[in-house]
Design a protein around this motif. Structure first.
Motif, PDB file in Angstrom:
ATOM      1  N   UNK A 114       0.826  -1.210   0.000  1.00  0.00           N
ATOM      2  CA  UNK A 114       0.000   0.000   0.000  1.00  0.00           C
ATOM      3  C   UNK A 114       0.864   1.265   0.000  1.00  0.00           C
ATOM      4  N   UNK A 115       1.947   1.238   0.770  1.00  0.00           N
ATOM      5  CA  UNK A 115       2.832   2.404   0.841  1.00  0.00           C
ATOM      6  C   UNK A 115       3.514   2.660  -0.503  1.00  0.00           C
ATOM      7  N   UNK A 116       3.978   1.601  -1.156  1.00  0.00           N
ATOM      8  CA  UNK A 116       4.627   1.748  -2.461  1.00  0.00           C
ATOM      9  C   UNK A 116       3.643   2.277  -3.501  1.00  0.00           C
ATOM     10  N   UNK A 117       2.407   1.766  -3.463  1.00  0.00           N
ATOM     11  CA  UNK A 117       1.386   2.228  -4.409  1.00  0.00           C
ATOM     12  C   UNK A 117       1.019   3.686  -4.159  1.00  0.00           C
ATOM     13  N   UNK A 118       0.888   4.051  -2.881  1.00  0.00           N
ATOM     14  CA  UNK A 118       0.557   5.439  -2.538  1.00  0.00           C
ATOM     15  C   UNK A 118       1.677   6.382  -2.959  1.00  0.00           C
ATOM     16  N   UNK A 119       2.912   5.953  -2.728  1.00  0.00           N
ATOM     17  CA  UNK A 119       4.067   6.762  -3.139  1.00  0.00           C
ATOM     18  C   UNK A 119       4.081   6.962  -4.649  1.00  0.00           C
ATOM     19  N   UNK A 120       3.754   5.901  -5.399  1.00  0.00           N
ATOM     20  CA  UNK A 120       3.707   6.008  -6.859  1.00  0.00           C
ATOM     21  C   UNK A 120       2.586   6.952  -7.304  1.00  0.00           C
ATOM     22  N   UNK A 121       1.430   6.846  -6.632  1.00  0.00           N
ATOM     23  CA  UNK A 121       0.298   7.699  -6.998  1.00  0.00           C
ATOM     24  C   UNK A 121       0.547   9.169  -6.673  1.00  0.00           C
ATOM     25  N   UNK A 122       1.328   9.416  -5.610  1.00  0.00           N
ATOM     26  CA  UNK A 122       1.579  10.789  -5.144  1.00  0.00           C
ATOM     27  C   UNK A 122       2.899  11.350  -5.660  1.00  0.00           C
ATOM     28  N   UNK A 124       4.043  12.968  -8.280  1.00  0.00           N
ATOM     29  CA  UNK A 124       4.126  14.353  -8.767  1.00  0.00           C
ATOM     30  C   UNK A 124       3.829  15.364  -7.666  1.00  0.00           C
ATOM     31  N   UNK A 125       2.864  15.046  -6.816  1.00  0.00           N
ATOM     32  CA  UNK A 125       2.510  15.985  -5.746  1.00  0.00           C
ATOM     33  C   UNK A 125       3.621  16.129  -4.712  1.00  0.00           C
ATOM     34  N   UNK A 126       4.312  15.031  -4.437  1.00  0.00           N
ATOM     35  CA  UNK A 126       5.384  15.070  -3.434  1.00  0.00           C
ATOM     36  C   UNK A 126       6.604  15.846  -3.923  1.00  0.00           C
ATOM     37  N   UNK A 127       6.785  15.911  -5.238  1.00  0.00           N
ATOM     38  CA  UNK A 127       7.896  16.638  -5.855  1.00  0.00           C
ATOM     39  C   UNK A 127       9.258  16.203  -5.310  1.00  0.00           C
ATOM     40  N   UNK A 128       9.400  14.902  -5.133  1.00  0.00           N
ATOM     41  CA  UNK A 128      10.687  14.367  -4.690  1.00  0.00           C
ATOM     42  C   UNK A 128      11.638  14.280  -5.874  1.00  0.00           C
ATOM     43  N   UNK A 129      12.940  14.419  -5.604  1.00  0.00           N
ATOM     44  CA  UNK A 129      13.917  14.207  -6.672  1.00  0.00           C
ATOM     45  C   UNK A 129      13.825  12.756  -7.135  1.00  0.00           C
ATOM     46  N   UNK A 130      14.008  12.514  -8.436  1.00  0.00           N
ATOM     47  CA  UNK A 130      13.836  11.149  -8.963  1.00  0.00           C
ATOM     48  C   UNK A 130      14.618  10.086  -8.198  1.00  0.00           C
ATOM     49  N   UNK A 131      15.867  10.405  -7.840  1.00  0.00           N
ATOM     50  CA  UNK A 131      16.686   9.406  -7.142  1.00  0.00           C
ATOM     51  C   UNK A 131      16.139   9.113  -5.749  1.00  0.00           C
ATOM     52  N   UNK A 136      13.145   5.368  -2.164  1.00  0.00           N
ATOM     53  CA  UNK A 136      12.002   5.096  -1.286  1.00  0.00           C
ATOM     54  C   UNK A 136      11.136   3.970  -1.850  1.00  0.00           C
ATOM     55  N   UNK A 137      10.862   4.034  -3.141  1.00  0.00           N
ATOM     56  CA  UNK A 137      10.002   3.037  -3.781  1.00  0.00           C
ATOM     57  C   UNK A 137      10.651   1.646  -3.733  1.00  0.00           C
ATOM     58  N   UNK A 138      11.941   1.604  -4.022  1.00  0.00           N
ATOM     59  CA  UNK A 138      12.657   0.327  -3.999  1.00  0.00           C
ATOM     60  C   UNK A 138      12.762  -0.216  -2.573  1.00  0.00           C
ATOM     61  N   UNK A 139      12.900   0.668  -1.588  1.00  0.00           N
ATOM     62  CA  UNK A 139      12.941   0.222  -0.191  1.00  0.00           C
ATOM     63  C   UNK A 139      11.642  -0.481   0.191  1.00  0.00           C
ATOM     64  N   UNK A 140      10.521   0.107  -0.217  1.00  0.00           N
ATOM     65  CA  UNK A 140       9.236  -0.558   0.024  1.00  0.00           C
ATOM     66  C   UNK A 140       9.172  -1.883  -0.728  1.00  0.00           C
ATOM     67  N   UNK A 141       9.687  -1.893  -1.956  1.00  0.00           N
ATOM     68  CA  UNK A 141       9.661  -3.117  -2.764  1.00  0.00           C
ATOM     69  C   UNK A 141      10.452  -4.239  -2.100  1.00  0.00           C
ATOM     70  N   UNK A 142      11.579  -3.899  -1.494  1.00  0.00           N
ATOM     71  CA  UNK A 142      12.390  -4.913  -0.802  1.00  0.00           C
ATOM     72  C   UNK A 142      11.610  -5.501   0.364  1.00  0.00           C
ATOM     73  N   UNK A 143      10.926  -4.639   1.126  1.00  0.00           N
ATOM     74  CA  UNK A 143      10.102  -5.109   2.247  1.00  0.00           C
ATOM     75  C   UNK A 143       8.976  -6.006   1.733  1.00  0.00           C
ATOM     76  N   UNK A 144       8.371  -5.609   0.612  1.00  0.00           N
ATOM     77  CA  UNK A 144       7.294  -6.405   0.013  1.00  0.00           C
ATOM     78  C   UNK A 144       7.797  -7.801  -0.355  1.00  0.00           C
ATOM     79  N   UNK A 145       8.926  -7.853  -1.047  1.00  0.00           N
ATOM     80  CA  UNK A 145       9.455  -9.135  -1.516  1.00  0.00           C
ATOM     81  C   UNK A 145       9.860 -10.023  -0.345  1.00  0.00           C
TER      82      UNK A 145
END
Length: 195
Positions: A114-122, A124-131, A136-145
């Motif tokens: 849920x956190x990874x999906x929410x981060x992906x959905x948000x 543009x709004x969060x305006x985080x640097x791509x890296x 963050x997204x990969x960190x959630x993915x590691x926890x998921x796996x």
């Protein structure tokens, strides 16, 4: 072909499990939603890294987003079906007071999905640097796996043991290989001349 076999064999083995004879249809639906979710995890890192044969990177990333949505839906179906068949067990799992260790790993993986999906959905709004966003997204993915693999291995259910362990091992290896390919953790070298 190998990837197709890696997911088809565990699904077929689970479909022929004698344990399904005593289960309600809604419970079986929830169980197979979990199995399909595990199968999706085999493809997600390959899509994100553009390593799936026959798909260009931009198309692979688009498919990655759609399979990410599918993963969220599968998790919701999995948990909802278990809720319908046994609400007390789901409540205990969500509150981390379940006596079965696999429940804890499953709940952690669920919240990470849920956190990874929410981060992906948000994004543009969060305006985080791509890296930063990728880390963050990969960190959630590691926890998921990790959470999903441990959850699946600990459960003695419809999945046949050997094909289940093989699929889980493959999911871990593919995830590690994709992380090495993406190279998220390396620092960028300065572009200017050496001092």
């Amino acid at each position: 072909m190998a990837l197709t076999a890696a997911v088809a064999i565990p699904i077929a083995a689970a479909a022929h499990s004698p344990l399904l004879a005593w289960r309600d249809p809604i419970y079986i639906l929830g169980g197979f939603a979990g199995i399909l979710g595990l199968c999706v995890l085999l493809f997600q890192p390959l899509l994100a890294a553009g390593s799936l044969p026959g798909l260009l990177l931009h198309l692979a990333r688009k498919v990655h987003r759609w399979t990410g949505i599918a993963l969220v839906v599968l998790v919701l179906v999995h948990v909802s079906a278990l809720w319908i068949t046994s609400p007390p067990d789901v409540i205990d799992a969500l509150l981390f007071r379940s006596p079965t260790p696999f429940a804890v790993w499953g709940v952690v993986a669920m919240w990470a999905v849920f956190a990874a999906a929410l981060l992906a959905a948000m994004r543009r709004r969060l305006r985080l640097r791509p890296r930063v966003w990728r880390i963050m997204h990969v960190s959630f993915a590691i926890v998921i796996v990790v959470g999903t693999v441990v959850h699946a291995v600990l459960i003695e259910g419809a999945m046949e043991a050997v094909s289940k362990v093989a699929l889980c091992t493959l999911v871990l290896l593919v995830t590690l290989g994709s992380l090495a390919r993406v190279k998220l953790w390396t620092r960028r070298k300065p572009s200017g001349p050496p001092a």
